[in-house]
Scaffold this active site. Structure first.
Site, PDB file in Angstrom:
ATOM      1  N   GLU A   1      -3.158  12.045   2.886  1.00 23.76           N
ATOM      2  CA  GLU A   1      -4.175  11.746   3.950  1.00 23.76           C
ATOM      3  C   GLU A   1      -3.954  12.372   4.995  1.00 23.76           C
ATOM      4  O   GLU A   1      -2.865  13.775   4.800  1.00 23.76           O
ATOM      5  CB  GLU A   1      -4.183  10.542   4.781  1.00 23.76           C
ATOM      6  CG  GLU A   1      -3.942   9.339   4.752  1.00 23.76           C
ATOM      7  CD  GLU A   1      -3.891   8.104   5.920  1.00 23.76           C
ATOM      8  OE1 GLU A   1      -4.957   7.655   5.859  1.00 23.76           O
ATOM      9  OE2 GLU A   1      -2.832   8.185   6.585  1.00 23.76           O
TER      10      GLU A   1
ATOM     11  N   GLU B   1       0.768  -1.516   0.187  1.00 25.79           N
ATOM     12  CA  GLU B   1       0.379  -0.108   0.195  1.00 25.79           C
ATOM     13  C   GLU B   1       0.862   1.253  -0.600  1.00 25.79           C
ATOM     14  O   GLU B   1       2.091   1.146   0.805  1.00 25.79           O
ATOM     15  CB  GLU B   1      -1.344   0.235   1.005  1.00 25.79           C
ATOM     16  CG  GLU B   1      -1.452   1.243   1.599  1.00 25.79           C
ATOM     17  CD  GLU B   1      -2.711   0.890   2.779  1.00 25.79           C
ATOM     18  OE1 GLU B   1      -2.746   0.140   3.128  1.00 25.79           O
ATOM     19  OE2 GLU B   1      -3.175   2.705   2.486  1.00 25.79           O
TER      20      GLU B   1
END
Length: 291
Positions: free
Chosen positions: A175, A170
């Site tokens: 974010e 990942e």
């Protein structure tokens, strides 16, 4: 860090869903400038893009994006229900994708893990539409603001349904959580460095919050190394050599991209009296290049 552990829980939940899209987690070459003119054509070739051109209110191109729905909490006790409604994800007619997080009445007909859903939002993925190994992945985004908001732009390995997470790998490109208005996070997850042991860094603006303007969020990925940049400023570099003892590099296969805005959850915390709705993540473009 605890925040990384929370992201780990959400990723596990995502990995268990057949149609995966939009969980996010926290850690050279030039970045496309704000005037939208790609540079260095001798080094980079555009392999995929979405400029989000289309009529106001139109849905995203189904040949490029898959919309995921549900209010399970996504492994992180998130409060939103992801819908496929244009009110939560649509074009604005001026070349942008708008993902809107909205509050819902207490008697909402939508059911979430905690009862009637209090919020709706959207999450999109390119899984089975576009996947690529290596290159430059970037998006120009204006993020939302407010306690409890959790926007993200990230990637997952295309073998996740077969090998599971974190073996799939990942790459979290960006974010943000609303209680950190001046900071974004970039993170790498793989076997031996996932959850609370994920590899990541944050990038902070000196004064203005990220929600005040558009910013370009980029990873440049090559065999054995990944770099994170914000507005052409590199702030994180991870290579095979920098993995912890026992860690396995799993970033030599194709990944797909995700965009989402979560509301609430163990990492950002829930919205409070200071949070206003609707909140919007406005995406000017998403572009992917190959050397």
């Amino acid at each position: 860090m605890l925040q990384t552990l929370f992201r780990f829980h959400r990723t596990l939940a995502c990995a268990s869903v057949v149609a995966l899209a939009g969980c996010a987690k926290t850690p050279t070459v030039q970045v496309t400038p704000v005037d939208n003119t790609p540079e260095s054509p001798t080094e980079w070739k555009l392999s995929w893009s979405d400029e989000f051109d289309g009529a106001s209110g139109a849905l995203v191109d189904p040949a490029k994006w898959v919309t995921e729905t549900g209010g399970s909490g996504w492994g992180n006790q998130e409060r939103q229900y992801y819908t496929n409604s244009a009110s939560n994800a649509s074009l604005d007619g001026s070349g942008h994708l708008v993902i809107s997080a909205r509050s819902e009445p207490a008697n909402s007909a939508l059911t979430c893990w905690y009862g009637a859903c209090r919020y709706t939002s959207a999450r999109l993925k390119t899984q089975a539409r576009f996947e690529q190994a290596y290159g430059k992945f970037e998006a120009r985004i204006r993020i939302p603001r407010g306690q409890g908001l959790w926007p993200a732009f990230w990637m997952l390995g295309n073998d996740i349904d077969r090998v599971g997470w974190p073996k799939s790998g990942e790459i979290d490109i960006m974010e943000n959580i609303g209680k950190e208005p001046n900071a974004v996070h970039g993170t790498l997850h793989g076997p031996g460095y996932s959850g609370g042991s994920a590899i990541g860094s944050s990038y902070s603006l000196p004064t203005l919050p990220f929600a005040d303007d558009y910013h370009v969020f980029t990873v440049e990925w090559q065999a054995g190394e990944i770099r994170w940049l914000v507005d052409d400023k590199e702030y994180r570099r991870t290579s095979i050599a920098s993995l912890p003892s026992g860690g396995t590099w799993v970033f030599d296969h194709a990944f797909f991209m995700l965009l989402n805005v979560a509301v609430g959850g163990s990492w950002p915390g829930d919205p409070d009296a200071t949070t206003t709705f609707p909140q919007q993540m406005i995406v000017d473009y998403v572009r992917v290049y190959q050397r």
